[in-house]
Design an enzyme around this catalytic site. Structure first.
Site, PDB file in Angstrom:
ATOM      1  N   THR A 157     -17.547  21.947  39.071  1.00  0.00           N
ATOM      2  CA  THR A 157     -18.539  22.736  39.794  1.00  0.00           C
ATOM      3  C   THR A 157     -19.678  23.062  38.850  1.00  0.00           C
ATOM      4  O   THR A 157     -19.467  23.258  37.651  1.00  0.00           O
ATOM      5  CB  THR A 157     -17.928  24.005  40.436  1.00  0.00           C
ATOM      6  OG1 THR A 157     -18.863  24.519  41.393  1.00  0.00           O
ATOM      7  CG2 THR A 157     -17.578  25.071  39.424  1.00  0.00           C
ATOM      8  N   CYS A 184     -21.752  33.651  40.786  1.00  0.00           N
ATOM      9  CA  CYS A 184     -20.577  33.093  41.453  1.00  0.00           C
ATOM     10  C   CYS A 184     -19.426  32.957  40.448  1.00  0.00           C
ATOM     11  O   CYS A 184     -19.645  32.959  39.236  1.00  0.00           O
ATOM     12  CB  CYS A 184     -20.881  31.717  42.018  1.00  0.00           C
ATOM     13  SG  CYS A 184     -22.119  31.691  43.322  1.00  0.00           S
ATOM     14  N   HIS A 197     -15.341  27.799  44.269  1.00  0.00           N
ATOM     15  CA  HIS A 197     -16.609  28.331  43.768  1.00  0.00           C
ATOM     16  C   HIS A 197     -17.068  29.339  44.829  1.00  0.00           C
ATOM     17  O   HIS A 197     -17.642  28.953  45.846  1.00  0.00           O
ATOM     18  CB  HIS A 197     -17.607  27.182  43.620  1.00  0.00           C
ATOM     19  CG  HIS A 197     -18.957  27.572  43.111  1.00  0.00           C
ATOM     20  ND1 HIS A 197     -19.689  26.725  42.328  1.00  0.00           N
ATOM     21  CD2 HIS A 197     -19.726  28.671  43.270  1.00  0.00           C
ATOM     22  CE1 HIS A 197     -20.859  27.292  42.031  1.00  0.00           C
ATOM     23  NE2 HIS A 197     -20.897  28.481  42.613  1.00  0.00           N
TER      24      HIS A 197
END
Length: 162
Positions: A26, A32, A49
């Site tokens: 990711t 995040c 994520h």
């Protein structure tokens, strides 16, 4: 030996694989958080994520993209692992992200709030975090090598094992 396949976890997304040739990655984790779960016994790995702590802020979005929220997405990740025969006692959990990139005054503290809700969920469910790279002011890219369970974090031009 075949070249590794890359599986990308987008924002508000979950990916799980049993393929030892797969790298789950990711990109651009700011506030995040990526939760990385690996079962070394079964060689199954997964990653989420997520963007926000609580789904109650947007029930419509929560129905469309449950992985956007920690309270819905993180349990989904664990359920995906269990559906592949993994057991909680075998799971290695790592975490990255939760930065404050554009929030110098701490006005929103999304990264910190994401981390806090995730920690509370883990505490309530007796989930231990084996390693983490959280907070600060850097964007991170996280990669899980399913064949070995190795996790790397890249931020500020440097890459390190997690």
């Amino acid at each position: 030996m075949a070249a590794a396949r890359t599986v990308v976890v987008d924002i508000a997304d979950i990916k799980v694989s049993e393929d030892p040739e797969v790298q789950i990655i990711t990109y651009a984790l700011g506030s995040c958080i990526a939760v990385i779960v690996y079962d070394p016994t079964r060689r199954v790995g997964g990653m989420i994520h997520f963007m926000l702590p609580h789904s109650k802020v947007s029930p419509d979005k929560a129905r469309q993209k449950p992985a956007m929220f920690a309270d819905l997405g993180v349990p989904m990740l664990f359920q995906e692992m269990y559906a592949r025969g993994c057991q909680k006692k075998d799971l290695v959990v790592k975490v990255a992200g939760g930065a404050a990139l554009y929030d110098d005054k701490g006005t929103f503290d999304i990264g910190k709030r994401n981390y806090t809700i995730m920690r509370k969920m883990f505490w309530k469910n007796n989930v231990i975090i084996a390693a983490e790279d959280v907070g600060g002011k850097k964007s991170r890219t996280v990669r899980l090598f399913v064949g070995t369970g190795r996790v790397t974090v890249r931020g500020n031009g440097e890459e390190a094992d997690l």
